[in-house]
Scaffold this active site. Sequence first.
Site, mmCIF file in Angstrom:
data_model
loop_
_atom_site.group_PDB
_atom_site.id
_atom_site.type_symbol
_atom_site.label_atom_id
_atom_site.label_comp_id
_atom_site.label_asym_id
_atom_site.label_seq_id
_atom_site.Cartn_x
_atom_site.Cartn_y
_atom_site.Cartn_z
ATOM 1 N N GLU A 1 11.970 -25.619 -19.414
ATOM 2 C CA GLU A 1 12.718 -24.461 -19.917
ATOM 3 C C GLU A 1 14.039 -24.907 -20.536
ATOM 4 O OE1 GLU A 1 12.943 -21.479 -20.627
ATOM 5 O OE2 GLU A 1 11.472 -20.242 -19.576
ATOM 6 N N ASN B 1 14.675 -12.626 -20.042
ATOM 7 C CA ASN B 1 14.341 -13.727 -20.943
ATOM 8 C C ASN B 1 14.757 -13.399 -22.370
ATOM 9 O OD1 ASN B 1 13.087 -16.129 -19.845
ATOM 10 N ND2 ASN B 1 11.427 -14.827 -19.105
ATOM 11 N N ARG C 1 17.267 -16.966 -8.346
ATOM 12 C CA ARG C 1 17.657 -18.218 -8.997
ATOM 13 C C ARG C 1 18.033 -17.905 -10.429
ATOM 14 N NH1 ARG C 1 13.979 -19.532 -12.800
ATOM 15 N NH2 ARG C 1 11.750 -19.207 -12.475
ATOM 16 N N ASP D 1 8.842 -14.693 -23.517
ATOM 17 C CA ASP D 1 9.628 -15.627 -22.717
ATOM 18 C C ASP D 1 10.868 -16.027 -23.509
ATOM 19 O OD1 ASP D 1 10.467 -17.578 -20.837
ATOM 20 O OD2 ASP D 1 8.413 -17.971 -20.263
#
Length: 313
Positions: free
Chosen positions: A31, A161, A114, A218
């Site tokens: 990522e 995202n 997170r 995403d």
Amino acid sequence: MSESPSDETLPTSPCLGQVKWLIDSRCELGEGPGWDAGHSELRWLDILAGELHRARGDGREHRVTRLEHRTSYAALTRDDDYLLVAENCLSRFDPSTGVSRALLPFEADNPVTRSNDARVDTHGSLWLSTMGLDAEPGAGSLYRLHRGELTCLRRGLTIPNALCFSPDGRHAYFSDTATGWVMRWSLDDQGFPVRGQDGAFAEPEPWADLRQSGGGPDGAVMDSEGGVWIALWGAGRVARLSPEGDEIAHVRVPARQPSCPVFGGASLTTLYVTTAREGLVAPEAAEGGVFAIELAGHLPGCRGLAEPPLRLE
């Protein structure tokens, strides 16, 4: 999200080609790619492994640095170091020495979440998000770090995202992947969402409906023409959306879970794509690696935007 649509219902935008496997990084959750023009270097993270990856633009000199926490983004600062966006803190990291020092806590009192997506805006400020460790509905939030001060912009998200920004700085884009929509927020002259008469941030508007795209929206990046390139997790492709939010082209990715694109190379015409192996029962060798395609021969005139350095003061 709804069930995956059949091939007959998928968008039929022109295919610009297939990205090529460039780096065998085998990230569990690759990522947060970024391009460092000063060093002609690509960087990205394996969030779940807590690793910072770096390589030359052609894939050579791939090296991995183990980090103290699960980290989702490394923003290049004006001081030529990184601000690391991790699961419970923001920290400064010197890539030449490997030394990090804590800067700000980041949902340190919330063991459920997170860090997830992040991107520097046109003002040199950092937008960043959190999500539940198990994608718990509504556990995620969206923040902006502006001149060292962290402001929460929105709560109640599931998988925030697709953070990116229009070239003129007037709009921010983001997605809650679970909804299948990309939203657009009007920004004020300081880069914050505009406020209503009650002083609260105004609601973002629905901009692109990707519920029938074959995958979940995403990571995303903006090009110089105002097109949004967005990875479609589960669909094996990155779509290019017009300024109106319509899919107008795509590139194929020979990996099931593309996670985020970024432009790089000397002319910002190379599109790099990170991918993930997370959740795959039998991942192929290339999955979790980094892929790339040179767009100059497929889409002349299209190039990325230079990544602004992060301003912390």
